[in-house]
Design a protein around this motif. Structure first.
Motif, mmCIF file in Angstrom:
data_model
loop_
_atom_site.group_PDB
_atom_site.id
_atom_site.type_symbol
_atom_site.label_atom_id
_atom_site.label_comp_id
_atom_site.label_asym_id
_atom_site.label_seq_id
_atom_site.Cartn_x
_atom_site.Cartn_y
_atom_site.Cartn_z
ATOM 1 N N GLY A 1 -12.171 6.056 8.260
ATOM 2 C CA GLY A 1 -13.422 5.940 7.527
ATOM 3 C C GLY A 1 -13.698 4.504 7.107
ATOM 4 O O GLY A 1 -14.841 4.051 7.108
ATOM 5 N N SER B 1 -3.750 11.036 7.323
ATOM 6 C CA SER B 1 -3.222 10.762 8.664
ATOM 7 C C SER B 1 -1.786 10.276 8.591
ATOM 8 O O SER B 1 -0.961 10.637 9.429
ATOM 9 C CB SER B 1 -4.087 9.717 9.372
ATOM 10 N N SER C 1 -7.850 2.881 7.573
ATOM 11 C CA SER C 1 -8.066 4.287 7.907
ATOM 12 C C SER C 1 -9.408 4.406 8.614
ATOM 13 O O SER C 1 -10.266 3.523 8.534
ATOM 14 C CB SER C 1 -8.045 5.132 6.642
ATOM 15 N N VAL D 1 0.843 -1.196 0.000
ATOM 16 C CA VAL D 1 0.000 0.000 0.000
ATOM 17 C C VAL D 1 0.875 1.240 0.000
ATOM 18 O O VAL D 1 1.651 1.468 0.924
ATOM 19 C CB VAL D 1 -0.916 0.030 1.247
HETATM 20 N N1 LIG Z 1 0.334 0.950 10.002
HETATM 21 C C1 LIG Z 1 -0.227 0.674 8.833
HETATM 22 N N2 LIG Z 1 -0.047 -0.537 8.282
HETATM 23 C C2 LIG Z 1 -0.584 -0.810 7.096
HETATM 24 N N3 LIG Z 1 -1.328 0.015 6.369
HETATM 25 C C3 LIG Z 1 -1.566 1.236 6.856
HETATM 26 C C4 LIG Z 1 -1.036 1.619 8.114
HETATM 27 N N4 LIG Z 1 -1.439 2.880 8.348
HETATM 28 C C5 LIG Z 1 -2.168 3.250 7.290
HETATM 29 N N5 LIG Z 1 -2.247 2.274 6.379
HETATM 30 C C6 LIG Z 1 -2.909 2.339 5.070
HETATM 31 O O1 LIG Z 1 -2.449 3.489 4.416
HETATM 32 C C7 LIG Z 1 -3.489 4.154 3.714
HETATM 33 C C8 LIG Z 1 -3.617 5.585 4.169
HETATM 34 O O2 LIG Z 1 -4.156 5.622 5.486
HETATM 35 P P1 LIG Z 1 -4.456 6.969 6.275
HETATM 36 O O3 LIG Z 1 -4.841 6.572 7.647
HETATM 37 O O4 LIG Z 1 -3.312 7.899 6.136
HETATM 38 O O5 LIG Z 1 -5.718 7.561 5.513
HETATM 39 P P2 LIG Z 1 -6.563 8.871 5.797
HETATM 40 O O6 LIG Z 1 -6.434 9.736 4.608
HETATM 41 O O7 LIG Z 1 -6.182 9.464 7.083
HETATM 42 O O8 LIG Z 1 -8.030 8.269 5.849
HETATM 43 P P3 LIG Z 1 -9.303 8.644 6.783
HETATM 44 O O9 LIG Z 1 -9.917 9.821 6.220
HETATM 45 O O10 LIG Z 1 -10.212 7.463 6.639
HETATM 46 O O11 LIG Z 1 -8.798 8.805 8.164
HETATM 47 C C9 LIG Z 1 -4.725 3.303 3.964
HETATM 48 O O12 LIG Z 1 -4.900 2.452 2.857
HETATM 49 C C10 LIG Z 1 -4.399 2.510 5.195
HETATM 50 O O13 LIG Z 1 -5.091 1.287 5.223
#
Ligand SMILES: Nc1ncnc2c1ncn2[C@@H]1O[C@H](COP(=O)(O)OP(=O)(O)OP(=O)(O)O)[C@@H](O)[C@H]1O
Ligand SMILES: [Mg+2]
Lengths: 379, 510
Positions: free
Chosen positions: B409, B45, B407, B18
């Motif tokens: 959501g 995030s 994430s 990912v």
């Molecule tokens: N520690 C981790 N291990 C594996 N995958 C991760 C990890 N942290 C995040 N991801 C993946 O990385 C991608 C980005 O996640 P992130 O949490 O940054 O999204 P976001 O933009 O903050 O989303 P949301 O609005 O839902 O909070 C996602 O596909 C998530 O599943």
């Protein structure tokens, strides 16, 4: 998601970190050996050779390991339900009582293969019962399981002392133990298996309980990861609130988990009692319950890890005895110190080196510190 | 001359396969409020976690105040004056507010003098920014809204110059959010820099100076807020046009499915949280409960769903009583066709340490279709999980991934998928779209309305007035544990706002 769930590759998680912990334990132990004026390398060689060098040594190592597999599994099952069962020691002790009752009643009339299943049931039932009471108190009264199980270890010890110097002691005997069982209650040895590989064995207590322990390890794996009950236990273990939401009864899950844990602890008694001493003597558990805590932690609560950790501790017991014999400067107590160091580094300080190793991995190759690859495009 | 407080240059971060962040460039000007928007899982995030030292970027450079910075831990970030309020709070539940605030920032080996100092400092911060919280309350006893205030206070207490807020308003009402925004503006006037991640485009328009849009790990656009529109941002985020308000027909309300009479619920401390509440939900309608967080909505949902004991009152499901004051059991209620999406997905609705597919059966793990005797039917569970992943577009679509690694959501979608797909007769939902992106909100609202149109009864609690107004057929307003009014979906925001503040009630009492 913002929590740092940095994850190491599996080989580092399950191989490298335990190895580092162990090495540190042995380095510190080596320093202790130097302090008493002995050569630590020779000591290490004696230890390992004592445990694995000869057929007899291997048999003894596996005999001790058998005991620790049972107690390690016992601690692990409760831990998956976030219950810290310190009471494995007492539950094993009381399990021995169940075995004694079966063996003393039937050893004159029945063959071992009929007594063994009955003894398994009795050991498990008595151990489970000894786990049930603290579990009930935790579930219904909120009495902390750590405190109550420790108290129950003392109660178990007192009960057994009373029985072994009183009702269970043959009249006229000086020793605080039951009479020796007749051959009907002696379990077959497994030494011939090792002899198949060409090793020679003088006399060693390795017996069929080792196989039973391996079967139980598999059943515990099935229970935790493949059954509905295990799922419920893990749910409660991770989040009692989620368990409540999912309709899992707190009382039922605590009691069930502790009874299974107690049953495994009780079954530990089969190994020394029916496999080796052929009687129930005072303090026959001799700390194996507490070693089980270290074994469970070191084995990361996984049956495979527990079997490996139990063999390690079996090696320390057997090789340690050999070492105390060969090196007069190293007393029996020193061996206990070495075992203590392993428990300290592998169990209690399990997480001491983890952050550094994670940082190291992150700086060498950041990509490894993530999750296993997933299919599909990254979202 | 405007100076960059933070510059991120060419940031890359992958988790296995990912790619959460690819080649991200971002410049945040000192003394401004900079918004970041993007779909769930877009990598917002993650980017902020890199800035805050939680993750290390695979490559790229961070500059703080023009100087290259090496941020390896959050202590490095704090030392550089960066503070963060997380999407999911990082508080110790059984510590008091004060203890949480000084945790890790104890100035002295003697805790007592730290505490005295912290207490007066906290008092000053609370007054200065209007962030009142009882310093001695335990975190676990505080509603989420207040827990967040504690997080903000924590960052300010550590002297943050740059404050990152990850979806801070997810748990707040418009009034509370306005309050927060006043605080943020105040911070900005004092020269502090704010980075705000949010899914609410209205907030972006109202408060930010600049806004950056992320999609699938890349930065797709940066706009001056005054020169863009909500529609443009939504389209940039999702890559297609989005319905910001789902259309629905008239409700055809039928028989009463869920009926609550004189329900009273107390919390652990014996404080009455739900006070003599009566309400009905009929087949084919969506009833919404609006209110400021902490006015008893959570306890009401918990009592109806059997998680919390009520003190008195009755609840009828399909005409048969639920033993809310006695032994109501969530499992039994599920069997009777009542599904519940809890407000707190992290501790109640999900087990974060579980793999995704394990969570997709939580609460339904005792159903025959997921079992083979005493064993879990892993094949059936996996197939079912994959099905839901496809239907709800949960990303990444891997049922073996640990739930904590999804994430925010997407975690919400896991819970919603599980509960809605059981096809319950009555669905009660706490905060259906908390932390969910605009595209997914559209999807979830459509699903809930579809359920309504199939003749299901839906009870929604939300602090989101927009959501309540666009989704619900009837709106009940809760204040201080009581239902203080009922309005139709055409009620104005001002009208509801007054009710939520308890204004009418106080007037009536005088
Ligand atoms: N520690 C981790 N291990 C594996 N995958 C991760 C990890 N942290 C995040 N991801 C993946 O990385 C991608 C980005 O996640 P992130 O949490 O940054 O999204 P976001 O933009 O903050 O989303 P949301 O609005 O839902 O909070 C996602 O596909 C998530 O599943
Ligand atoms: Mg996020």
């Amino acid at each position: 998601m913002s929590t740092p769930y940095a994850k190491l590759p599996a080989w580092a998680d399950y191989g490298l970190i335990p190895l580092i912990n162990l090495s540190v334990a042995f380095i510190v132990a080596g320093l202790v050996v130097v302090l008493v004026g002995e050569n630590p390398f020779r000591a290490a060689v004696i230890l390992v050779e004592g445990a694995f060098g000869k057929g007899t040594g291997i048999a003894f190592t596996l005999f001790y390991a058998t005991t620790f597999i049972f107690t390690g599994l016992s601690v692990a099952v409760a831990a998956h339900c976030s219950l810290f069962n310190i009471g494995t020691e007492g539950q094993a002790y009381i399990g021995g009582l169940g075995i004694a009752l079966v063996c003393l009643s039937f050893d004159a009339t029945l063959p071992w293969w009929l007594i063994f299943p009955m003894a398994i049931v009795a050991a498990a039932a008595f151990g489970a019962l000894w786990g049930l009471i603290p579990a009930y108190l935790q579930a219904k009264r909120g009495s902390h399981i750590v405190i109550t199980t420790i108290m129950f270890n003392f109660i178990a010890a007192s009960v057994m002392v009373y029985l072994l110097v009183g009702p269970l002691k043959p009249a006229g005997s000086q020793a605080p133990q039951t009479r020796n069982f007749l051959s009907g209650a002696e379990l077959p040895k497994l030494n011939w298996v090792i002899e198949l590989f060409g090793a020679k064995i003088r006399s060693a207590p390795l017996n069929v309980c080792f196989l039973l322990a391996l079967v139980m390890a598999f059943l515990v794996w099935l229970l935790i990861w493949r059954t509905r009950l295990g799922y419920e236990m893990r749910t409660y273990g991770h989040s009692p609130k989620a368990a409540r939401y999912a309709g899992i009864s707190e009382t039922r899950i605590i009691i069930t988990a502790m009874m299974i844990s107690g049953a495994l602890a009780g079954m530990m008694a089969l190994n020394p009692v029916m496999g080796d001493q052929h009687n129930v003597a005072i303090d026959f558990v001799s700390g194996a319950g507490y070693v089980g805590i270290a074994v469970a932690l070191m084995g990361r609560l996984h049956p495979v890890g527990i079997v490996l950790a139990a063999i390690l501790f079996g090696m320390l017991y057997q090789g340690g005895a050999e070492l105390a014999f060969e090196m007069p400067a190293i007393s029996r107590d020193m061996i206990v110190i070495i075992q203590g160091l392993v428990i300290l580094f592998a169990g209690a300080l399990e997480h001491m080196f983890r952050p550094y190793i994670q940082a190291l991995f992150a700086s060498v190759s950041p990509k490894t510190v993530g999750m296993e690859a997933v299919k599909g495009k990254g979202a | 001359m405007a100076q960059a407080a933070i510059e991120l240059i060419g940031i890359n971060k992958s988790f296995g396969a990912v790619r959460a962040n690819r080649d991200i460039n971002l410049e945040v000007t000192r003394g401004t409020i900079h918004g970041i928007v993007g779909e769930n899982g877009a990598g917002k995030s993650t980017l902020m976690s890199i800035l805050y030292g939680f993750y290390q970027a695979d490559s790229g450079e961070i500059r703080v105040g023009g100087k290259p910075a090496s941020i390896k831990t959050s202590n490095d970030a704090i030392a550089l004056g960066i503070g963060m309020v997380h999407q999911h709070f990082m508080l110790v539940d059984n510590f008091s507010v004060l203890e949480n605030i000084i945790l890790g920032a104890e100035s002295n080996a003697l805790l007592k003098s730290s505490i005295t100092k912290a207490r007066s400092e906290l008092d000053r911060l609370e007054r200065e920014y209007g962030l009142e919280v009882d310093p001695d309350a335990l975190i676990e006893e505080l509603p989420v809204g207040l827990q967040q205030r504690v997080e903000i206070l924590k960052a300010l207490y550590r002297g943050a110059e740059i404050l990152i807020l990850d979806e801070p308003t997810g748990v707040l009402t418009p009034a509370e959010a306005d309050h927060l925004f006043r605080i943020l503006k105040q911070l900005k006037e004092q020269g502090k820099t704010v980075v705000l991640i949010t899914h609410k485009l209205r907030e972006i328009m109202a408060i930010t100076d600049t806004v950056s849009v992320m999609r699938q790990g890349t930065m797709v656009a940066t706009r001056e807020t005054s020169k863009t529109t909500v529609e443009e941002l939504a389209e940039l985020m999702v890559g297609r046009r989005v319905l910001l308000r789902v259309e629905k027909g008239e409700a055809e309300a039928g028989a009463v499915k869920l009926s609550v009479r004189n329900l009273t619920v107390k919390d652990q401390r014996g404080v009455t949280m739900v006070d003599d509440v009566s309400l009905d939900v009929r087949a084919g309608e969506i009833v919404g409960i609006a209110g400021v967080a902490g006015n008893g909505q959570s306890e009401l949902l918990e009592a109806i769903s059997g998680i919390r004991r009520a003190v008195s009152g009755t609840v009828m499901l399909d005409g048969k009583p639920i033993d809310v004051t006695g032994v109501a059991d969530p499992g039994e209620l599920r069997d009777r066709g009542l599904a519940h999406v809890p407000e707190d997905r992290h501790h109640v609705g999900l087990v974060l340490a579980f793999e995704e597919h394990e969570n997709s059966i939580l609460g339904y793990h005792d159903k025959q279709r997921f079992l083979k005797g005493p064993f879990l039917n892993v094949d059936a569970i996996m197939a079912d999980a994959k099905d839901k992943i496809a239907k709800y577009d949960i990303r990444p679509g891997n049922p073996r991934l640990k739930t904590a690694n999804f994430s925010g959501g997407n975690q919400q979608k896991i819970v919603l998928a599980r509960e809605i797909e059981q096809d319950p007769g009555v669905l009660i939902v706490g905060q259906p779209t908390r932390g969910v992106d605009v595209g997914a909100i559209e999807f979830i609202h459509k699903r809930l309305i579809a359920m309504r149109d199939q003749g299901k009864a839906v009870l929604v609690v939300s602090v989101e007035l927009d959501e309540i107004r666009s989704l619900c057929d009837r709106i009940l307003v809760m204040f201080a544990g009581r239902i203080v009014g009922e309005r139709g979906p055409d009620a104005t925001e001002g009208e509801l706002g007054l009710l939520m503040a308890g204004v009418e009630q106080q007037e009536a009492a005088q």
